[in-house]
Design a protein around this motif. Structure first.
Motif, short mmCIF file in Angstrom:
data_model
loop_
_atom_site.label_atom_id
_atom_site.label_comp_id
_atom_site.label_asym_id
_atom_site.label_seq_id
_atom_site.Cartn_x
_atom_site.Cartn_y
_atom_site.Cartn_z
N ASN A 43 -16.63 7.45 15.79
CA ASN A 43 -15.44 6.71 16.23
C ASN A 43 -14.18 7.52 15.99
OD1 ASN A 43 -17.39 4.67 16.39
ND2 ASN A 43 -15.98 3.09 15.68
N ALA A 44 -14.06 8.05 14.77
CA ALA A 44 -12.85 8.76 14.37
C ALA A 44 -12.60 9.97 15.26
CB ALA A 44 -12.95 9.18 12.91
N GLU A 45 -13.62 10.77 15.46
CA GLU A 45 -13.46 11.98 16.29
C GLU A 45 -13.16 11.63 17.74
OE1 GLU A 45 -17.02 14.21 15.57
OE2 GLU A 45 -16.24 15.10 13.72
N LEU A 46 -13.76 10.54 18.23
CA LEU A 46 -13.50 10.12 19.61
C LEU A 46 -12.05 9.68 19.77
CD1 LEU A 46 -14.40 9.38 22.48
CD2 LEU A 46 -15.12 7.15 21.59
N MET A 47 -11.56 8.85 18.86
CA MET A 47 -10.18 8.36 18.97
C MET A 47 -9.17 9.50 18.86
SD MET A 47 -10.20 4.65 17.03
CE MET A 47 -11.22 5.14 15.63
N ILE A 48 -9.39 10.40 17.92
CA ILE A 48 -8.49 11.55 17.75
C ILE A 48 -8.47 12.39 19.02
CG2 ILE A 48 -8.21 13.72 16.51
CD1 ILE A 48 -9.13 12.25 13.98
N PHE A 85 -4.64 17.61 13.57
CA PHE A 85 -5.06 17.38 12.19
C PHE A 85 -5.76 18.59 11.59
CE2 PHE A 85 -4.75 12.90 13.61
CZ PHE A 85 -3.87 12.45 12.63
N HIS A 86 -5.41 18.87 10.35
CA HIS A 86 -6.06 19.96 9.62
C HIS A 86 -7.36 19.49 8.98
CE1 HIS A 86 -1.68 21.39 9.30
NE2 HIS A 86 -2.29 22.16 10.16
N ALA A 87 -7.50 18.19 8.80
CA ALA A 87 -8.71 17.66 8.15
C ALA A 87 -8.94 16.22 8.58
CB ALA A 87 -8.58 17.74 6.63
N LEU A 88 -10.20 15.82 8.59
CA LEU A 88 -10.61 14.44 8.80
C LEU A 88 -11.41 14.01 7.58
CD1 LEU A 88 -11.16 11.82 10.39
CD2 LEU A 88 -13.04 13.02 11.53
N ILE A 89 -10.93 13.01 6.87
CA ILE A 89 -11.59 12.53 5.66
C ILE A 89 -12.18 11.16 5.95
CG2 ILE A 89 -11.32 12.00 3.22
CD1 ILE A 89 -10.70 14.94 3.98
N LYS A 126 1.48 19.84 6.53
CA LYS A 126 0.03 19.65 6.57
C LYS A 126 -0.25 18.19 6.91
CE LYS A 126 -1.07 23.38 3.35
NZ LYS A 126 -1.78 23.76 2.11
N ARG A 127 -1.41 17.95 7.54
CA ARG A 127 -1.72 16.58 7.94
C ARG A 127 -3.23 16.36 8.00
NH1 ARG A 127 1.21 20.54 11.29
NH2 ARG A 127 -0.02 20.83 13.17
N ALA A 128 -3.60 15.13 7.66
CA ALA A 128 -5.02 14.75 7.70
C ALA A 128 -5.14 13.31 8.16
CB ALA A 128 -5.66 14.92 6.32
N ALA A 129 -6.27 13.02 8.80
CA ALA A 129 -6.62 11.64 9.14
C ALA A 129 -7.61 11.16 8.09
CB ALA A 129 -7.24 11.59 10.53
N VAL A 130 -7.37 9.97 7.58
CA VAL A 130 -8.18 9.42 6.48
C VAL A 130 -8.62 8.02 6.90
CG1 VAL A 130 -8.24 8.88 4.02
CG2 VAL A 130 -6.77 10.74 4.86
N THR A 131 -9.91 7.81 7.05
CA THR A 131 -10.37 6.57 7.67
C THR A 131 -11.67 6.04 7.09
OG1 THR A 131 -10.99 5.58 9.81
CG2 THR A 131 -11.59 7.87 9.46
N ASN A 132 -11.83 4.72 7.17
CA ASN A 132 -13.10 4.08 6.84
C ASN A 132 -14.02 4.02 8.05
OD1 ASN A 132 -12.66 3.57 4.13
ND2 ASN A 132 -12.09 1.43 4.39
N ALA A 133 -13.52 4.44 9.21
CA ALA A 133 -14.31 4.38 10.44
C ALA A 133 -15.45 5.39 10.42
CB ALA A 133 -13.41 4.65 11.65
#
Length: 254
Positions: free
Chosen positions: A140-145, A154-158, A129-136
């Motif tokens: 921004n986060a969705e664009l970079m991914i 990624f299964h989740a973006l936090i 399982k994997r997730a991106a976890v960011t202060n961005a």
């Protein structure tokens, strides 16, 4: 002006590269900026030029040291307070404008951290399982991914803004564990900033620090499990091979 590469010659300050304590490995959590892609130079350039334009610090451009100490890895709420301590609303408007500039730049200049796709394939092949976890910000986060071709990875973006507290507090990483339904005992974190490493460590997980741009000596103060230069670093693959050989990767976790 781009932020310069950091001398990683002192990355051996840490004490080893084992992940055996999280057997079996079930999930991997990633920061985004500086961890998936080398974006700090783009953020630095945008902040530097925009702050200069408005006469911040008497019109003297901010230094890389100032950027690392006060901006890198932090949430825009905190950055606004640092840059505009007497006018928070102005600070928030400034950071919003800066993010729009960043999104224009990143579309042309985004570069994955070396070895990233080799590592994401290793993770996919084992069904972790994997997730991106960011202060961005989300945009921004969705664009970079998306630009990195990882939207389906990624299964989740936090987002830090969706939590009660942002990094360096553990809340975003604790939320990731909850969303993925995995335990901290079987999860590891990849981060590139002091703020991010502190958050992962505070959440109770071994956190591997990347010396993408920040000095190894600075990152070590946050107590990472170990440091790597990038995802091709032999230290990382020695640790992953150890997990494989010991049967300590939970395949089919998804």
């Amino acid at each position: 002006m781009a932020i310069s590469s950091v001398d990683n010659s002192h990355a051996s300050l840490d004490s080893g590269g084992s992940l055996s304590q999280i057997a079996p490995l079930e999930a991997v959590l990633f920061d985004i900026d500086g961890t998936l892609c080398d974006t700090d130079p783009l953020h630095y350039s945008a902040f530097r030029e925009m702050l200069k334009e408005i006469g911040f610090n008497g019109g003297v451009p901010i230094t890389e040291e100032f950027f690392i100490a006060n901006i890198a890895g932090k949430h825009n709420e905190d950055i606004a307070s640092v840059l505009f301590p007497n006018d928070h609303e102005r600070g928030l408007k400034f950071t919003d404008d800066k993010e729009a500039v960043f999104r224009r730049i990143v579309k042309e200049k985004i570069e994955p951290v070396k070895g990233l796709h080799k590592f994401t394939k290793w993770i996919e092949d084992r069904g972790l399982k994997r997730a991106a976890v960011t202060n961005a910000p989300r945009e921004n986060a969705e664009l970079m991914i998306s630009l990195l071709g990882l939207s389906d990875f990624f299964h989740a973006l936090i987002l830090g803004s969706d939590c009660e507290r942002v990094k360096p507090f553990p809340d975003p990483y604790l939320k990731a564990l909850e969303v993925l339904k995995v335990s901290k005992e079987h999860t590891c974190v990849f981060e590139d900033s002091v703020s991010g490493i502190k958050a992962g460590v505070a959440a109770g997980m071994p956190t591997i620090g990347l010396t993408t741009r920040n000095p190894a000596e600075l990152l070590m103060q946050a107590k990472p499990a170990f440091l790597i230069k990038d995802y091709e670093d032999p230290k990382l693959w020695t640790a992953l091979d150890e997990l494989d050989k010991m049967g300590k990767v939970k395949t089919g976790a998804e």
